[in-house]
Design a protein around this motif. Structure first.
Motif, PDB file in Angstrom:
ATOM      1  N   VAL A  36      80.682  88.136 107.056  1.00 39.63           N
ATOM      2  CA  VAL A  36      81.750  88.338 106.067  1.00 39.63           C
ATOM      3  C   VAL A  36      82.037  89.811 105.797  1.00 39.63           C
ATOM      4  CG1 VAL A  36      82.520  87.832 103.720  1.00 39.63           C
ATOM      5  CG2 VAL A  36      81.317  86.077 105.048  1.00 39.63           C
ATOM      6  N   PRO A  37      81.022  90.684 105.599  1.00 38.29           N
ATOM      7  CA  PRO A  37      81.339  92.102 105.399  1.00 38.29           C
ATOM      8  C   PRO A  37      82.119  92.705 106.565  1.00 38.29           C
ATOM      9  CG  PRO A  37      79.099  91.658 104.699  1.00 38.29           C
ATOM     10  CD  PRO A  37      79.576  90.422 105.400  1.00 38.29           C
ATOM     11  N   ALA A  45      85.291  91.975  95.422  1.00 38.46           N
ATOM     12  CA  ALA A  45      84.424  90.951  96.001  1.00 38.46           C
ATOM     13  C   ALA A  45      83.653  90.294  94.863  1.00 38.46           C
ATOM     14  CB  ALA A  45      83.458  91.554  97.016  1.00 38.46           C
ATOM     15  N   GLN A  78      75.239  92.296  99.549  1.00 37.76           N
ATOM     16  CA  GLN A  78      76.277  92.462 100.565  1.00 37.76           C
ATOM     17  C   GLN A  78      77.642  92.839  99.981  1.00 37.76           C
ATOM     18  OE1 GLN A  78      76.536  89.120 103.277  1.00 37.76           O
ATOM     19  NE2 GLN A  78      74.321  88.851 103.305  1.00 37.76           N
ATOM     20  N   MET A  98      81.670  94.742 101.482  1.00 38.87           N
ATOM     21  CA  MET A  98      82.890  93.953 101.659  1.00 38.87           C
ATOM     22  C   MET A  98      84.119  94.649 101.079  1.00 38.87           C
ATOM     23  SD  MET A  98      81.498  90.160 100.596  1.00 38.87           S
ATOM     24  CE  MET A  98      79.920  89.547 101.216  1.00 38.87           C
ATOM     25  N   CYS A 125      85.725  91.443 106.504  1.00 43.06           N
ATOM     26  CA  CYS A 125      86.523  92.091 105.454  1.00 43.06           C
ATOM     27  C   CYS A 125      86.951  93.499 105.865  1.00 43.06           C
ATOM     28  CB  CYS A 125      85.725  92.157 104.149  1.00 43.06           C
ATOM     29  SG  CYS A 125      85.498  90.564 103.337  1.00 43.06           S
ATOM     30  N   GLN A 126      86.059  94.226 106.501  1.00 40.15           N
ATOM     31  CA  GLN A 126      86.417  95.585 106.925  1.00 40.15           C
ATOM     32  C   GLN A 126      87.416  95.561 108.077  1.00 40.15           C
ATOM     33  OE1 GLN A 126      85.699  98.246 105.252  1.00 40.15           O
ATOM     34  NE2 GLN A 126      84.337  97.180 103.818  1.00 40.15           N
TER      35      GLN A 126
END
Length: 363
Positions: free
Chosen positions: A240-241, A254, A266, A270, A244-245
């Motif tokens: 997920v991180p 987030a 985490q 994000m 998102c980037q």
């Protein structure tokens, strides 16, 4: 004393039991409420799991709705009024209450699992039982302080009202009050239980642009789409991180709605520079996380704690109820399986397994 009523009780060393309890009459500043629906929340599960240690027997349940049946002196409600119960009954006198931040009240005794006078209205076989978060709503009747009861329209379904007592007010408030999301901003929500799905609703209400919802459950991801998520991700298969980037250049916000220290760690990875990580889910007491302090300072990233959606229950709960009744918040679709009190353990098992939406118990 009133007639006895069954109650779902946490017994230290024994777990969950169903006991008959008696409930005294309301005193000055108190009212009696007949419970019609109560939501099954992770905070109750924290007690059962031992994440929040407790050495006294507790009547569980803290998000509920019902009908006023009797009032003590000085109470401006009447029998027959429909109310939502707020688990964080503010004192109305401390500096936090006076500054309009009732969710940070320093005078409440609800978090001690007692009524404002330090006592309890519940007894069973001569033993005192204590109301979880000052309510103890997994039973047929409760005694609560005036500040814990919020009058709502009689048209509001009790199941929806119950969720307004905690999950909805917390989730919507996280987006609207705590983060103060602005139109067009981007957000990711980790965890699509009751609070996470309410956060998604709050983001759409605030006019957010891209809203990413993450959960392990396909059922809950589908619900997030119905409630306004523009993208859903399976947290078991997607980094997920990194997503998102790559796709957002980092989200503006987030939200962690699970209460997992691993997931909280985490959040900063994000978000973009100047973004905010919002801790909404309640972790175990004493849980610690590790964060890159240089990254936070260098990129101006923020960590926001969110208690009860930064909400003033007496104001926000009626507003949210009105939005539902006006067709602007599909809160009824948050309601999952409704069960009798005798099936409380099954409801908690499903909550722990991440099955279904918000469970409801009815006396």
């Amino acid at each position: 004393m009133n007639a006895t009523t069954p109650a779902v009780v946490f017994e230290p060393g024994e777990g969950l039991t169903l006991r008959e309890v008696s409930v005294r009459e309301p005193r000055t500043g108190e009212l009696a409420v007949e419970i019609r629906a109560a939501g099954v929340c992770h905070s109750d599960l924290h007690i059962l799991n031992g994440d929040w240690p407790e050495d006294r027997p507790l009547v569980l349940g803290h998000e509920a709705a019902g009908i006023v049946t009797a009032v003590g002196d000085g109470v401006d409600l009447e029998p027959g009024d429909h109310v939502v119960l707020s688990w964080f009954a503010p004192c109305g006198r401390c500096d936090r209450c006076a500054s309009g931040k009732a969710w940070l009240c320093t005078g409440t005794r609800a978090v001690e699992n007692v009524l404002p006078d330090g006592g309890t209205a519940f007894r069973s076989d001569g033993e005192e039982l204590w109301p979880f978060l000052g309510l103890g709503a997994f039973t047929g009747s409760v005694i609560v302080p005036r500040s814990a009861a919020v009058k709502v329209a009689s048209e509001l379904p009790f199941e929806v009202g119950a969720l307004l007592g905690c999950a909805v007010t917390t989730g919507v408030g996280a987006a609207v009050n705590t983060a103060q999301v602005r139109p067009g901003e981007t957000a990711v929500v980790i965890g699509c239980g009751g609070v996470g799905l309410a956060t998604v609703m709050g983001l759409r209400l605030a006019g957010a642009g891209t809203v990413v919802a993450v959960d392990l459950s396909a059922e809950r991801r589908a619900a997030a789409e119905r409630f306004g998520a523009t993208v859903t991700l399976d947290g078991a298969t997607v980094d997920v991180p990194a997503w998102c980037q790559e796709h957002l250049g980092g989200a503006d916000y987030a939200f962690e709605a699970v209460g997992s220290p691993r997931l909280i760690e985490q959040l900063p990875s994000m978000i973009r520079s100047g973004g905010a990580a919002v801790v909404v889910g309640m972790p175990p007491i004493g849980a610690k996380v590790q964060l890159d302090a240089f990254e936070l300072a260098d990129q101006g990233k923020r960590i926001l704690g969110c208690n009860y959606g930064s909400s003033v229950a007496a104001i926000d709960i009626p507003r949210l109820a009105d939005l539902f009744l006006a067709g602007r918040l599909p809160l009824d679709e948050l309601v999952g399986t409704t069960r009798p009190l005798a099936e409380a353990q099954l409801a908690f098992d499903e909550l722990k397994a991440g099955i279904g939406l918000r469970g409801i118990l009815v006396p």
